[in-house]
Motif scaffolding. Structure first.
Motif, PDB file in Angstrom:
ATOM      1  N   GLY A   1     -17.123  54.301  35.011  1.00 15.45           N
ATOM      2  CA  GLY A   1     -16.887  54.606  33.837  1.00 15.45           C
ATOM      3  C   GLY A   1     -17.772  54.032  32.751  1.00 15.45           C
ATOM      4  N   TYR A   2     -17.948  54.106  31.516  1.00 17.34           N
ATOM      5  CA  TYR A   2     -18.614  53.487  30.555  1.00 17.34           C
ATOM      6  C   TYR A   2     -18.227  53.729  29.061  1.00 17.34           C
ATOM      7  CZ  TYR A   2     -19.655  58.350  28.821  1.00 17.34           C
ATOM      8  OH  TYR A   2     -19.587  59.451  28.570  1.00 17.34           O
ATOM      9  N   LEU A   3     -18.646  52.718  28.211  1.00 21.10           N
ATOM     10  CA  LEU A   3     -18.040  52.641  26.839  1.00 21.10           C
ATOM     11  C   LEU A   3     -19.516  52.447  26.053  1.00 21.10           C
ATOM     12  CD1 LEU A   3     -15.378  50.882  25.308  1.00 21.10           C
ATOM     13  CD2 LEU A   3     -17.610  50.323  24.473  1.00 21.10           C
ATOM     14  N   ILE A   4     -19.631  53.168  25.018  1.00 25.24           N
ATOM     15  CA  ILE A   4     -20.664  53.130  24.148  1.00 25.24           C
ATOM     16  C   ILE A   4     -20.160  52.739  22.858  1.00 25.24           C
ATOM     17  CG2 ILE A   4     -22.651  54.534  22.989  1.00 25.24           C
ATOM     18  CD1 ILE A   4     -22.812  55.998  25.637  1.00 25.24           C
ATOM     19  N   ALA A   5     -20.304  51.630  22.080  1.00 28.41           N
ATOM     20  CA  ALA A   5     -19.916  51.413  20.773  1.00 28.41           C
ATOM     21  C   ALA A   5     -20.928  50.830  20.006  1.00 28.41           C
ATOM     22  CB  ALA A   5     -18.810  50.459  21.030  1.00 28.41           C
ATOM     23  N   HIS A   6     -20.905  50.730  18.784  1.00 29.87           N
ATOM     24  CA  HIS A   6     -22.047  50.170  17.884  1.00 29.87           C
ATOM     25  C   HIS A   6     -21.320  49.713  16.468  1.00 29.87           C
ATOM     26  CE1 HIS A   6     -21.976  54.147  15.952  1.00 29.87           C
ATOM     27  NE2 HIS A   6     -22.116  54.571  17.196  1.00 29.87           N
ATOM     28  N   GLY A   7     -22.066  48.846  15.855  1.00 24.15           N
ATOM     29  CA  GLY A   7     -21.646  48.549  14.418  1.00 24.15           C
ATOM     30  C   GLY A   7     -21.599  49.951  13.545  1.00 24.15           C
ATOM     31  N   TRP A   8     -20.896  49.932  12.649  1.00 21.84           N
ATOM     32  CA  TRP A   8     -21.143  51.175  11.881  1.00 21.84           C
ATOM     33  C   TRP A   8     -20.384  50.921  10.428  1.00 21.84           C
ATOM     34  CZ3 TRP A   8     -24.297  54.965  12.777  1.00 21.84           C
ATOM     35  CH2 TRP A   8     -24.212  56.067  12.280  1.00 21.84           C
ATOM     36  N   GLU A   9     -20.732  51.646   9.634  1.00 20.00           N
ATOM     37  CA  GLU A   9     -20.253  51.724   8.154  1.00 20.00           C
ATOM     38  C   GLU A   9     -18.670  52.117   8.177  1.00 20.00           C
ATOM     39  OE1 GLU A   9     -21.172  53.500   3.738  1.00 20.00           O
ATOM     40  OE2 GLU A   9     -21.920  54.384   5.623  1.00 20.00           O
TER      41      GLU A   9
ATOM     42  N   VAL B   1     -17.647  47.796  10.967  1.00 21.28           N
ATOM     43  CA  VAL B   1     -16.629  47.822  11.715  1.00 21.28           C
ATOM     44  C   VAL B   1     -17.311  48.119  13.247  1.00 21.28           C
ATOM     45  CG1 VAL B   1     -14.682  48.744  10.450  1.00 21.28           C
ATOM     46  CG2 VAL B   1     -16.434  50.409  11.448  1.00 21.28           C
ATOM     47  N   LEU B   2     -16.581  47.745  14.292  1.00 18.78           N
ATOM     48  CA  LEU B   2     -17.147  48.309  15.734  1.00 18.78           C
ATOM     49  C   LEU B   2     -16.792  49.758  15.824  1.00 18.78           C
ATOM     50  CD1 LEU B   2     -18.188  47.486  18.586  1.00 18.78           C
ATOM     51  CD2 LEU B   2     -15.847  47.250  19.380  1.00 18.78           C
ATOM     52  N   TYR B   3     -17.563  50.725  15.806  1.00 18.87           N
ATOM     53  CA  TYR B   3     -17.357  51.940  16.096  1.00 18.87           C
ATOM     54  C   TYR B   3     -17.330  52.242  17.819  1.00 18.87           C
ATOM     55  CZ  TYR B   3     -17.156  56.948  15.565  1.00 18.87           C
ATOM     56  OH  TYR B   3     -16.574  58.251  15.824  1.00 18.87           O
ATOM     57  N   ILE B   4     -16.245  52.610  18.178  1.00 16.51           N
ATOM     58  CA  ILE B   4     -16.261  52.931  19.536  1.00 16.51           C
ATOM     59  C   ILE B   4     -16.702  54.675  19.571  1.00 16.51           C
ATOM     60  CG2 ILE B   4     -14.792  53.268  21.711  1.00 16.51           C
ATOM     61  CD1 ILE B   4     -13.192  50.860  20.816  1.00 16.51           C
ATOM     62  N   HIS B   5     -17.737  54.921  19.987  1.00 17.17           N
ATOM     63  CA  HIS B   5     -18.302  56.183  20.077  1.00 17.17           C
ATOM     64  C   HIS B   5     -18.058  57.074  21.393  1.00 17.17           C
ATOM     65  CE1 HIS B   5     -20.785  59.371  19.099  1.00 17.17           C
ATOM     66  NE2 HIS B   5     -21.420  59.596  20.342  1.00 17.17           N
ATOM     67  N   ASP B   6     -17.973  56.422  22.472  1.00 13.59           N
ATOM     68  CA  ASP B   6     -17.718  57.250  23.649  1.00 13.59           C
ATOM     69  C   ASP B   6     -16.905  56.011  25.025  1.00 13.59           C
ATOM     70  OD1 ASP B   6     -17.279  59.129  25.663  1.00 13.59           O
ATOM     71  OD2 ASP B   6     -19.367  59.505  25.775  1.00 13.59           O
ATOM     72  N   LEU B   7     -15.802  56.547  25.483  1.00 14.25           N
ATOM     73  CA  LEU B   7     -15.302  56.001  26.536  1.00 14.25           C
ATOM     74  C   LEU B   7     -14.920  56.891  27.495  1.00 14.25           C
ATOM     75  CD1 LEU B   7     -14.087  53.365  28.213  1.00 14.25           C
ATOM     76  CD2 LEU B   7     -11.878  53.870  26.803  1.00 14.25           C
ATOM     77  N   ALA B   8     -15.512  56.999  28.900  1.00 13.92           N
ATOM     78  CA  ALA B   8     -15.352  57.735  29.828  1.00 13.92           C
ATOM     79  C   ALA B   8     -14.996  57.129  31.125  1.00 13.92           C
ATOM     80  CB  ALA B   8     -16.322  58.981  29.670  1.00 13.92           C
TER      81      ALA B   8
END
Length: 174
Positions: free
Chosen positions: A63-71, A90-97
């Protein structure tokens, strides 16, 4: 920590060399309309590498999680390569699979907990995401709540029917 089948699980920062394995899991987890290519994964990873993690069992990515700081309240469209439109609020959670064979081992929660630890260490105390494919119930269990506005609805149209913008007002310690 071990999963239910006794296999050792390791959570580690995602590296550029992990993208090919992550794309394979993405292909198993999402319909083609929600899949992104390697360039998008690389751009998101480069944006905030300290918020991106992998889970491995017996050496293989599970599995993986891609997140980043975002507006705040500005979710990016699927497939976009742009950097943040404004400050990282905010922490923007872009993808979790999670790979099908690793579901039920609580890897998603462990990946999110690591991202939350990194976010708090960076001074981010709120999180947002767009839940797709019925994942909103998972995110509800982690404290996320749905937000509604015409502006947000227009921004998440690329995520497909049933996509829900969600927010967590306070990232709390695990």
């Amino acid at each position: 920590m071990s999963g239910g089948d006794g296999a050792q699980v390791q959570i580690a920062p995602m590296e550029p060399g992990d993208i090919a394995e992550a794309l394979a899991i993405q292909a198993q987890a999402y319909p083609a309309s929600l899949q992104e290519d390697a360039a998008v994964f690389a751009a998101r990873l480069a944006l905030s590498p300290s918020f991106c993690f992998t889970a491995r069992r017996a050496g293989a990515m599970a599995g993986y999680l891609i997140a980043h700081g975002w507006e705040r309240a500005n979710p990016p469209a699927i497939g976009t390569l742009t950097g943040p439109a404004g400050a990282s609020e905010v922490l923007y959670i872009h993808d979790l699979a999670i790979a099908p064979g690793a579901r039920g081992l609580r890897l998603g929660e462990r990946l999110v907990a690591r991202a939350f630890d990194a976010a708090r260490a960076s001074g981010l105390c709120e999180a947002e995401l767009v839940a797709v494919e019925g994942a909103h119930s998972f995110w509800h269990r982690l404290g996320f709540r749905e937000g509604h506005s015409p502006a947000i609805a227009a921004k998440i149209v690329s995520y497909g029917v049933g996509a829900r913008w969600m927010q967590l007002e306070e990232i709390s310690p695990a």
